[in-house]
Design a protein around this motif. Sequence first.
Motif, PDB file in Angstrom:
ATOM      1  N   LEU A  16       0.833  -1.202   0.000  1.00  0.00           N
ATOM      2  CA  LEU A  16       0.000   0.000   0.000  1.00  0.00           C
ATOM      3  C   LEU A  16       0.868   1.254   0.000  1.00  0.00           C
ATOM      4  CD1 LEU A  16      -2.752   1.437   0.220  1.00  0.00           C
ATOM      5  CD2 LEU A  16      -2.586   1.146   2.694  1.00  0.00           C
ATOM      6  N   LEU A  17       1.876   1.274   0.866  1.00  0.00           N
ATOM      7  CA  LEU A  17       2.764   2.440   0.935  1.00  0.00           C
ATOM      8  C   LEU A  17       3.499   2.665  -0.385  1.00  0.00           C
ATOM      9  CD1 LEU A  17       4.154   1.942   4.531  1.00  0.00           C
ATOM     10  CD2 LEU A  17       2.628   3.776   3.764  1.00  0.00           C
ATOM     11  N   ASN A  18       3.965   1.605  -0.997  1.00  0.00           N
ATOM     12  CA  ASN A  18       4.656   1.752  -2.281  1.00  0.00           C
ATOM     13  C   ASN A  18       3.707   2.240  -3.371  1.00  0.00           C
ATOM     14  OD1 ASN A  18       7.343   1.186  -1.554  1.00  0.00           O
ATOM     15  ND2 ASN A  18       6.894  -0.989  -1.491  1.00  0.00           N
ATOM     16  N   ALA A  19       2.442   1.822  -3.339  1.00  0.00           N
ATOM     17  CA  ALA A  19       1.445   2.327  -4.284  1.00  0.00           C
ATOM     18  C   ALA A  19       1.189   3.813  -4.044  1.00  0.00           C
ATOM     19  CB  ALA A  19       0.146   1.534  -4.160  1.00  0.00           C
ATOM     20  N   ILE A  20       1.191   4.230  -2.781  1.00  0.00           N
ATOM     21  CA  ILE A  20       1.013   5.643  -2.433  1.00  0.00           C
ATOM     22  C   ILE A  20       2.178   6.469  -2.987  1.00  0.00           C
ATOM     23  CG2 ILE A  20       1.055   7.273  -0.493  1.00  0.00           C
ATOM     24  CD1 ILE A  20      -0.593   5.168   1.090  1.00  0.00           C
ATOM     25  N   VAL A  21       3.402   5.964  -2.818  1.00  0.00           N
ATOM     26  CA  VAL A  21       4.586   6.665  -3.328  1.00  0.00           C
ATOM     27  C   VAL A  21       4.514   6.782  -4.850  1.00  0.00           C
ATOM     28  CG1 VAL A  21       7.100   6.552  -3.644  1.00  0.00           C
ATOM     29  CG2 VAL A  21       6.099   6.049  -1.402  1.00  0.00           C
ATOM     30  N   GLU A  22       4.229   5.667  -5.514  1.00  0.00           N
ATOM     31  CA  GLU A  22       4.206   5.647  -6.989  1.00  0.00           C
ATOM     32  C   GLU A  22       3.212   6.637  -7.571  1.00  0.00           C
ATOM     33  OE1 GLU A  22       3.885   2.031  -9.275  1.00  0.00           O
ATOM     34  OE2 GLU A  22       5.107   0.988  -7.774  1.00  0.00           O
ATOM     35  N   LEU A  71       5.277  14.070  11.976  1.00  0.00           N
ATOM     36  CA  LEU A  71       5.819  12.992  12.801  1.00  0.00           C
ATOM     37  C   LEU A  71       4.796  11.879  13.019  1.00  0.00           C
ATOM     38  CD1 LEU A  71       7.846  15.147  15.321  1.00  0.00           C
ATOM     39  CD2 LEU A  71       8.756  13.694  13.497  1.00  0.00           C
ATOM     40  N   ASP A  72       3.520  12.238  13.140  1.00  0.00           N
ATOM     41  CA  ASP A  72       2.464  11.231  13.281  1.00  0.00           C
ATOM     42  C   ASP A  72       2.374  10.382  12.016  1.00  0.00           C
ATOM     43  OD1 ASP A  72       0.293   9.925  14.605  1.00  0.00           O
ATOM     44  OD2 ASP A  72      -1.124  11.199  13.522  1.00  0.00           O
ATOM     45  N   PHE A  73       2.425  11.026  10.850  1.00  0.00           N
ATOM     46  CA  PHE A  73       2.467  10.291   9.585  1.00  0.00           C
ATOM     47  C   PHE A  73       3.645   9.317   9.575  1.00  0.00           C
ATOM     48  CE2 PHE A  73       0.008  13.404   6.797  1.00  0.00           C
ATOM     49  CZ  PHE A  73      -0.823  12.455   6.219  1.00  0.00           C
ATOM     50  N   ALA A  74       4.827   9.805   9.925  1.00  0.00           N
ATOM     51  CA  ALA A  74       6.039   8.983   9.865  1.00  0.00           C
ATOM     52  C   ALA A  74       5.934   7.780  10.794  1.00  0.00           C
ATOM     53  CB  ALA A  74       7.271   9.821  10.189  1.00  0.00           C
ATOM     54  N   CYS A  75       5.472   7.994  12.003  1.00  0.00           N
ATOM     55  CA  CYS A  75       5.326   6.885  12.955  1.00  0.00           C
ATOM     56  C   CYS A  75       4.271   5.891  12.477  1.00  0.00           C
ATOM     57  CB  CYS A  75       4.965   7.427  14.338  1.00  0.00           C
ATOM     58  SG  CYS A  75       6.327   8.234  15.202  1.00  0.00           S
ATOM     59  N   GLY A  76       3.134   6.402  12.029  1.00  0.00           N
ATOM     60  CA  GLY A  76       2.053   5.524  11.581  1.00  0.00           C
ATOM     61  C   GLY A  76       2.399   4.754  10.327  1.00  0.00           C
ATOM     62  N   TYR A  77       2.978   5.437   9.347  1.00  0.00           N
ATOM     63  CA  TYR A  77       3.342   4.753   8.108  1.00  0.00           C
ATOM     64  C   TYR A  77       4.441   3.724   8.336  1.00  0.00           C
ATOM     65  CZ  TYR A  77       0.586   7.719   4.896  1.00  0.00           C
ATOM     66  OH  TYR A  77      -0.414   8.350   4.190  1.00  0.00           O
ATOM     67  N   ALA A  78       5.359   3.992   9.263  1.00  0.00           N
ATOM     68  CA  ALA A  78       6.388   2.992   9.586  1.00  0.00           C
ATOM     69  C   ALA A  78       5.720   1.728  10.116  1.00  0.00           C
ATOM     70  CB  ALA A  78       7.382   3.556  10.595  1.00  0.00           C
ATOM     71  N   ALA A  79       4.754   1.889  11.016  1.00  0.00           N
ATOM     72  CA  ALA A  79       4.022   0.725  11.545  1.00  0.00           C
ATOM     73  C   ALA A  79       3.249   0.027  10.429  1.00  0.00           C
ATOM     74  CB  ALA A  79       3.079   1.165  12.659  1.00  0.00           C
ATOM     75  N   LEU A  80       2.610   0.812   9.555  1.00  0.00           N
ATOM     76  CA  LEU A  80       1.853   0.233   8.449  1.00  0.00           C
ATOM     77  C   LEU A  80       2.735  -0.642   7.568  1.00  0.00           C
ATOM     78  CD1 LEU A  80      -0.765   0.019   6.796  1.00  0.00           C
ATOM     79  CD2 LEU A  80      -0.132   2.187   5.691  1.00  0.00           C
ATOM     80  N   SER A  81       3.987  -0.279   7.421  1.00  0.00           N
ATOM     81  CA  SER A  81       4.891  -1.052   6.557  1.00  0.00           C
ATOM     82  C   SER A  81       5.083  -2.490   7.037  1.00  0.00           C
ATOM     83  CB  SER A  81       6.250  -0.358   6.450  1.00  0.00           C
ATOM     84  OG  SER A  81       7.013  -0.550   7.634  1.00  0.00           O
ATOM     85  N   LYS A  82       4.759  -2.764   8.285  1.00  0.00           N
ATOM     86  CA  LYS A  82       4.930  -4.103   8.848  1.00  0.00           C
ATOM     87  C   LYS A  82       3.639  -4.928   8.824  1.00  0.00           C
ATOM     88  CE  LYS A  82       8.657  -4.799  10.750  1.00  0.00           C
ATOM     89  NZ  LYS A  82       9.769  -5.475  10.062  1.00  0.00           N
ATOM     90  N   LEU A  83       2.522  -4.325   8.398  1.00  0.00           N
ATOM     91  CA  LEU A  83       1.234  -4.992   8.508  1.00  0.00           C
ATOM     92  C   LEU A  83       0.900  -5.853   7.300  1.00  0.00           C
ATOM     93  CD1 LEU A  83      -0.964  -2.201  10.117  1.00  0.00           C
ATOM     94  CD2 LEU A  83       0.508  -3.906  11.215  1.00  0.00           C
TER      95      LEU A  83
END
Length: 149
Positions: A16-22, A71-83
Amino acid sequence: MNLLHEIGQHLSGIELLNAIVEADHRPGIGKTLDIRLASAEDGRVVLEASPDVNVYNPMGTVHGGFVATMLDFACGYAALSKLASGQSFTTIELKISYHRALMRETGTVRAEGKVITAGRRVAFTEARLIDADGKVYASATSSLLILSS
């Protein structure tokens, strides 16, 4: 708009995160504050923004809420990367330390988030907001509840 539903519930967090970046997808607050996800890998993300006077507080510096959002985005997206697919998260706690004032003249800043530990129910993350020279403007730690659908 829910990016998970728009892009695909079948994706893992890192997919999901990689799709968001792309596609440079941004949730509403990301569009409003012009914050974009620059990169994502397993357990680590980077967001970028160039704050201007539109996010200033009455003292003439960037409002702490802008910094907190990055910072909230960064913390949350880091956690999302593991889900896994079918999992989501919600923030339980976010602690922010402001190190120095941020100004328009600071230029583009990066919020770098990483996972410290992630279990079945809770993830612990940290993030730093830095300028192009690596100077730290703020840091955060976060606890996130992992949810399954």
